[in-house]
Write a protein that holds these residues in place. Structure first.
Motif, short mmCIF file in Angstrom:
data_model
loop_
_atom_site.label_atom_id
_atom_site.label_comp_id
_atom_site.label_asym_id
_atom_site.label_seq_id
_atom_site.Cartn_x
_atom_site.Cartn_y
_atom_site.Cartn_z
N VAL A 102 -114.13 7.58 54.51
CA VAL A 102 -112.86 7.04 55.02
C VAL A 102 -112.17 7.72 55.73
CG1 VAL A 102 -112.63 5.63 52.65
CG2 VAL A 102 -111.50 7.81 53.11
N SER A 103 -112.43 8.99 56.34
CA SER A 103 -111.59 9.87 57.24
C SER A 103 -111.43 9.11 58.60
CB SER A 103 -112.21 11.07 57.27
OG SER A 103 -112.07 11.98 56.30
N ASP A 104 -110.23 9.37 59.03
CA ASP A 104 -109.90 8.92 60.34
C ASP A 104 -110.04 10.17 60.92
OD1 ASP A 104 -108.52 8.58 62.79
OD2 ASP A 104 -106.74 7.68 61.89
N TRP A 105 -111.07 10.38 61.72
CA TRP A 105 -111.24 11.59 62.43
C TRP A 105 -110.51 12.15 63.42
CZ3 TRP A 105 -114.36 13.96 59.33
CH2 TRP A 105 -115.39 13.47 58.64
N ALA A 106 -109.92 11.25 64.27
CA ALA A 106 -108.78 11.78 65.24
C ALA A 106 -107.48 12.45 64.17
CB ALA A 106 -108.50 10.87 65.92
N GLN A 107 -107.23 11.61 63.18
CA GLN A 107 -106.20 12.12 62.43
C GLN A 107 -106.29 13.45 61.74
OE1 GLN A 107 -102.96 11.27 62.67
NE2 GLN A 107 -102.59 12.62 61.60
N LEU A 108 -107.62 13.52 61.10
CA LEU A 108 -108.13 14.81 60.88
C LEU A 108 -107.98 16.00 61.36
CD1 LEU A 108 -108.99 16.07 58.16
CD2 LEU A 108 -111.23 15.59 58.58
N GLY A 109 -108.59 15.65 62.74
CA GLY A 109 -108.47 16.73 63.84
C GLY A 109 -107.16 17.16 64.49
N VAL A 110 -106.00 16.13 64.30
CA VAL A 110 -104.55 16.54 64.50
C VAL A 110 -104.31 17.58 63.29
CG1 VAL A 110 -102.32 15.52 64.55
CG2 VAL A 110 -104.10 14.36 65.86
N SER A 111 -104.44 17.15 62.30
CA SER A 111 -104.03 18.05 60.87
C SER A 111 -104.68 19.45 61.15
CB SER A 111 -104.56 17.22 59.70
OG SER A 111 -104.17 17.83 58.73
N ASP A 112 -106.13 19.51 61.39
CA ASP A 112 -106.71 20.73 61.27
C ASP A 112 -106.05 21.66 62.39
OD1 ASP A 112 -108.18 20.06 59.26
OD2 ASP A 112 -109.96 19.63 60.38
N GLY A 113 -105.74 21.01 63.57
CA GLY A 113 -104.99 21.64 64.69
C GLY A 113 -103.76 22.24 64.48
N GLN A 114 -103.00 21.44 63.63
CA GLN A 114 -101.38 21.48 63.33
C GLN A 114 -101.48 22.94 62.50
OE1 GLN A 114 -100.08 17.91 62.17
NE2 GLN A 114 -99.06 17.27 64.14
N ARG A 115 -102.76 22.97 61.77
CA ARG A 115 -102.79 24.09 60.83
C ARG A 115 -103.39 25.58 61.45
NH1 ARG A 115 -105.93 21.00 56.29
NH2 ARG A 115 -106.18 23.07 55.24
N GLY A 116 -103.74 25.37 62.56
CA GLY A 116 -104.26 26.34 63.36
C GLY A 116 -105.70 26.78 63.08
N PHE A 117 -106.37 25.69 62.62
CA PHE A 117 -107.80 26.01 62.61
C PHE A 117 -108.39 26.07 64.12
CE2 PHE A 117 -107.63 23.66 58.26
CZ PHE A 117 -107.33 25.01 57.37
N ALA A 118 -109.46 26.90 64.07
CA ALA A 118 -110.07 27.09 65.42
C ALA A 118 -110.87 25.75 65.49
CB ALA A 118 -111.07 28.15 65.46
N GLN A 119 -111.19 25.35 66.87
CA GLN A 119 -112.02 24.13 67.15
C GLN A 119 -113.55 24.13 66.70
OE1 GLN A 119 -112.45 23.72 71.61
NE2 GLN A 119 -112.59 21.58 71.33
N THR A 120 -114.02 25.33 66.21
CA THR A 120 -115.24 25.10 65.55
C THR A 120 -115.08 24.68 64.06
OG1 THR A 120 -114.99 27.67 65.06
CG2 THR A 120 -116.22 27.11 66.92
N TYR A 121 -113.97 24.66 63.62
CA TYR A 121 -113.63 24.36 62.23
C TYR A 121 -114.14 22.74 62.02
CZ TYR A 121 -111.37 23.67 57.60
OH TYR A 121 -111.08 23.43 56.35
#
Length: 185
Positions: free
Chosen positions: A30-49
């Protein structure tokens, strides 16, 4: 009893393996992949995450929309990689994740360096103060002949504490000045 121990070990193994996953099956579905990407980016995760999500979801036969995740990540990382956030991350003593894109990394890293100087100076000051407190507490149990040496040691540490306090004030002043810079806002 042996069966009980094996069952416990199997349960612990399953818990350990599931704790390594970034997403469970339902989240993969059920993931909204774009929103999950926003969240991961806001947490400082690398693009390779995103590879972590791919590994987790592949166990369930579910593919990750990497393009949508990357689009979201670009938005999220831009909010993370600001100079002021670098300052905050450094002041909190968190490590620099080095996940910022090149165009944002310089100012984020500068903020992190300034903030980390405050954190390190505060740690040094607090460590010296703790040493002084411990030495003062030891006076009560120190033989009278050894008290003058302990008092001298305390006085020397107080001098170091004064320098550490000065270093902390200087680092905090630099952080305040950094915050006032046009790119620091």
């Amino acid at each position: 009893m042996r069966l009980f121990i094996l069952s416990c070990l199997a349960l612990l193994g399953a818990i350990f393996l599931s704790s390594c996953q970034t997403l469970n099956q339902e989240q993969c579905q059920v993931s909204d992949w774009a929103q999950l990407g926003v969240s991961d980016g806001q947490r400082g995760f690398a693009q390779t995450y995103v590879a972590n999500h791919q590994e987790a979801c592949s166990q369930f036969g579910i593919s990750v929309d990497v393009i949508a995740w990357n689009t979201g990540w670009q938005q999220g990382i831009a909010t993370y990689c600001t100079p002021l956030n670098g300052l905050t991350v450094g002041r909190e003593g968190r490590n620099n994740p080095f996940s910022c894109p090149a165009q944002l990394a310089g100012s984020f890293n500068e903020g992190h360096r300034v903030g980390r100087a405050v954190y390190d100076a505060r740690l040094t000051r607090d460590r010296i103060q703790s040493e002084i407190d411990a030495d003062i507490a030891r006076i009560a149990t120190t033989p009278p002949a050894d008290i003058p040496a302990l008092q001298l040691q305390i006085e020397l540490k107080r001098n170091r504490l004064s320098q550490a306090q000065f270093d902390l004030l200087r680092a905090e002043r630099e952080a305040d000045l950094f915050r006032l810079r046009p790119y620091g806002r």
